[in-house]
Design a protein around this motif. Sequence first.
Motif, PDB file in Angstrom:
ATOM      1  N   UNK A 241      -3.997  11.010   3.881  1.00 38.14           N
ATOM      2  CA  UNK A 241      -4.725  12.213   3.548  1.00 38.14           C
ATOM      3  C   UNK A 241      -4.347  12.975   2.157  1.00 38.14           C
ATOM      4  N   UNK A 242      -3.095  12.636   1.866  1.00 41.58           N
ATOM      5  CA  UNK A 242      -2.538  13.143   0.422  1.00 41.58           C
ATOM      6  C   UNK A 242      -3.350  12.708  -0.406  1.00 41.58           C
ATOM      7  N   UNK A 243      -3.353  11.376  -0.625  1.00 45.95           N
ATOM      8  CA  UNK A 243      -4.051  10.421  -1.398  1.00 45.95           C
ATOM      9  C   UNK A 243      -5.565  10.951  -1.640  1.00 45.95           C
ATOM     10  N   UNK A 244      -6.241  10.938  -0.466  1.00 45.08           N
ATOM     11  CA  UNK A 244      -7.774  11.288  -0.470  1.00 45.08           C
ATOM     12  C   UNK A 244      -7.648  12.823  -1.121  1.00 45.08           C
ATOM     13  N   UNK A 245      -6.922  13.851  -0.421  1.00 46.05           N
ATOM     14  CA  UNK A 245      -7.243  15.088  -1.155  1.00 46.05           C
ATOM     15  C   UNK A 245      -6.681  15.088  -2.586  1.00 46.05           C
ATOM     16  N   UNK A 246      -5.832  14.331  -3.133  1.00 48.72           N
ATOM     17  CA  UNK A 246      -5.450  14.481  -4.651  1.00 48.72           C
ATOM     18  C   UNK A 246      -6.797  13.942  -5.484  1.00 48.72           C
ATOM     19  N   UNK A 247      -7.564  12.724  -4.789  1.00 44.45           N
ATOM     20  CA  UNK A 247      -8.529  12.214  -5.373  1.00 44.45           C
ATOM     21  C   UNK A 247      -9.764  13.060  -5.252  1.00 44.45           C
TER      22      UNK A 247
ATOM     23  N   UNK B 145      -8.755  17.540  -5.904  1.00 52.23           N
ATOM     24  CA  UNK B 145      -7.980  17.650  -7.181  1.00 52.23           C
ATOM     25  C   UNK B 145      -8.662  16.850  -8.397  1.00 52.23           C
ATOM     26  N   UNK B 146      -9.537  15.749  -8.125  1.00 51.49           N
ATOM     27  CA  UNK B 146     -10.054  15.205  -9.129  1.00 51.49           C
ATOM     28  C   UNK B 146      -9.069  14.237 -10.065  1.00 51.49           C
ATOM     29  N   UNK B 147      -7.907  13.879  -9.510  1.00 54.18           N
ATOM     30  CA  UNK B 147      -7.061  13.125  -9.912  1.00 54.18           C
ATOM     31  C   UNK B 147      -7.503  11.621 -10.006  1.00 54.18           C
ATOM     32  N   UNK B 148      -7.135  10.818 -11.158  1.00 51.48           N
ATOM     33  CA  UNK B 148      -7.501   9.487 -11.236  1.00 51.48           C
ATOM     34  C   UNK B 148      -6.360   8.753 -10.338  1.00 51.48           C
ATOM     35  N   UNK B 149      -6.883   7.322 -10.197  1.00 51.12           N
ATOM     36  CA  UNK B 149      -5.904   6.488  -9.359  1.00 51.12           C
ATOM     37  C   UNK B 149      -4.641   6.473 -10.008  1.00 51.12           C
ATOM     38  N   UNK B 150      -4.729   6.403 -11.398  1.00 55.63           N
ATOM     39  CA  UNK B 150      -3.421   6.033 -12.099  1.00 55.63           C
ATOM     40  C   UNK B 150      -2.506   7.357 -11.856  1.00 55.63           C
ATOM     41  N   UNK B 151      -2.960   8.328 -12.094  1.00 56.48           N
ATOM     42  CA  UNK B 151      -2.405   9.978 -11.912  1.00 56.48           C
ATOM     43  C   UNK B 151      -1.814   9.696 -10.404  1.00 56.48           C
ATOM     44  N   UNK B 152      -2.761   9.735  -9.524  1.00 57.98           N
ATOM     45  CA  UNK B 152      -1.964   9.759  -8.229  1.00 57.98           C
ATOM     46  C   UNK B 152      -0.741   8.916  -7.967  1.00 57.98           C
ATOM     47  N   UNK B 153      -1.072   7.665  -8.516  1.00 57.33           N
ATOM     48  CA  UNK B 153      -0.031   6.648  -8.280  1.00 57.33           C
ATOM     49  C   UNK B 153       1.494   6.998  -8.777  1.00 57.33           C
ATOM     50  N   UNK B 154       1.042   7.665 -10.131  1.00 55.60           N
ATOM     51  CA  UNK B 154       2.373   8.026 -10.962  1.00 55.60           C
ATOM     52  C   UNK B 154       2.979   9.244  -9.889  1.00 55.60           C
ATOM     53  N   UNK B 155       1.963  10.221  -9.528  1.00 55.57           N
ATOM     54  CA  UNK B 155       2.545  11.502  -8.960  1.00 55.57           C
ATOM     55  C   UNK B 155       3.275  11.193  -7.584  1.00 55.57           C
ATOM     56  N   UNK B 156       2.649  10.079  -6.748  1.00 54.78           N
ATOM     57  CA  UNK B 156       3.385   9.746  -5.466  1.00 54.78           C
ATOM     58  C   UNK B 156       4.562   8.667  -5.373  1.00 54.78           C
TER      59      UNK B 156
ATOM     60  N   UNK C  66      -1.165   1.548  -7.970  1.00 55.99           N
ATOM     61  CA  UNK C  66      -2.595   1.869  -8.154  1.00 55.99           C
ATOM     62  C   UNK C  66      -3.207   1.187  -6.967  1.00 55.99           C
ATOM     63  N   UNK C  67      -2.868   0.062  -6.592  1.00 56.24           N
ATOM     64  CA  UNK C  67      -3.496  -0.741  -5.471  1.00 56.24           C
ATOM     65  C   UNK C  67      -3.195  -0.193  -4.290  1.00 56.24           C
ATOM     66  N   UNK C  68      -2.115   0.513  -4.086  1.00 55.44           N
ATOM     67  CA  UNK C  68      -1.848   1.291  -2.748  1.00 55.44           C
ATOM     68  C   UNK C  68      -2.584   2.480  -2.544  1.00 55.44           C
TER      69      UNK C  68
ATOM     70  N   UNK D 273      -5.700   2.864  -3.987  1.00 51.29           N
ATOM     71  CA  UNK D 273      -6.989   2.180  -3.728  1.00 51.29           C
ATOM     72  C   UNK D 273      -7.004   1.942  -2.220  1.00 51.29           C
ATOM     73  N   UNK D 274      -5.954   1.647  -1.459  1.00 59.33           N
ATOM     74  CA  UNK D 274      -6.000   1.141  -0.208  1.00 59.33           C
ATOM     75  C   UNK D 274      -6.095   2.335   0.751  1.00 59.33           C
ATOM     76  N   UNK D 275      -5.114   3.367   0.300  1.00 58.73           N
ATOM     77  CA  UNK D 275      -5.326   4.630   1.048  1.00 58.73           C
ATOM     78  C   UNK D 275      -6.689   5.285   0.952  1.00 58.73           C
ATOM     79  N   UNK D 276      -7.337   5.151  -0.159  1.00 63.06           N
ATOM     80  CA  UNK D 276      -8.682   5.670  -0.080  1.00 63.06           C
ATOM     81  C   UNK D 276      -9.707   4.840   0.395  1.00 63.06           C
ATOM     82  N   UNK D 277      -9.655   3.501   0.494  1.00 64.67           N
ATOM     83  CA  UNK D 277     -10.684   3.023   1.270  1.00 64.67           C
ATOM     84  C   UNK D 277     -10.158   3.136   2.787  1.00 64.67           C
ATOM     85  N   UNK D 278      -9.094   3.232   3.315  1.00 62.22           N
ATOM     86  CA  UNK D 278      -8.823   3.440   4.572  1.00 62.22           C
ATOM     87  C   UNK D 278      -9.148   4.873   4.899  1.00 62.22           C
TER      88      UNK D 278
END
Length: 196
Positions: A139-145, A148-159, A163-165, A167-172
């Motif tokens: 949910x955290x990854x989904x909400x950030x994406x 909040x309009x964050x890109x995959x790399x921004x989310x990866x850095x923040x959490x 980046x593959x993780x 993408x996995x969370x978004x797909x899930x």
Amino acid sequence: MDYSEKLVVNGLKAGDTDAYQYIFDTHYQVLCYTANRYVRDSFVAETIVGDMIYRMWENRATLNVNTSLRSYLIQAVRNGCIDYLRSKHQRYEVAASHLAEADCMANLADGEQPIDRLVGNELADRVDTAIEHLPAECRRVFELSRFMGKRHAEIASELNISVSTVKYHLRNALQLLARELGSYIVFVFFVSGMTV
């Protein structure tokens, strides 16, 4: 959590104001920086952090810290920011709905049926409920994406994940939402531009 952090947490639970001051002095700036990255408003960020630290003091007797103290505080601030952003979004929707009521009455006078608005409200409620049912990290990854309009790399850095993780969370998230929303999901994905 190391020994010194345990002492601080235990001191806080015991009502030691020095422990409270230590948390404020040591973590306040980092927490404000973190909050500001979410809300993009330094005053609101400082308010969220101040409220969170104060609530921690007020509820110190039931405080349960299982990670490092900084991780615990950052997570609490993230949650506060997401709550604030949701509340802000809901306030915007309420204000917009008051403006829309006048339009709705005018449309009814012209013979238009408000079925589209009704379907939209029902869809929004179902989507919000489905998002609440997502696993916490997902949910955290989904909400950030999505919110909040964050890109995959921004989310990866923040959490601090790959980046593959992300993408996995978004797909899930999308698969779980598809399962929960059923027939509504085609419309949701069409409107939002998402794909499973």
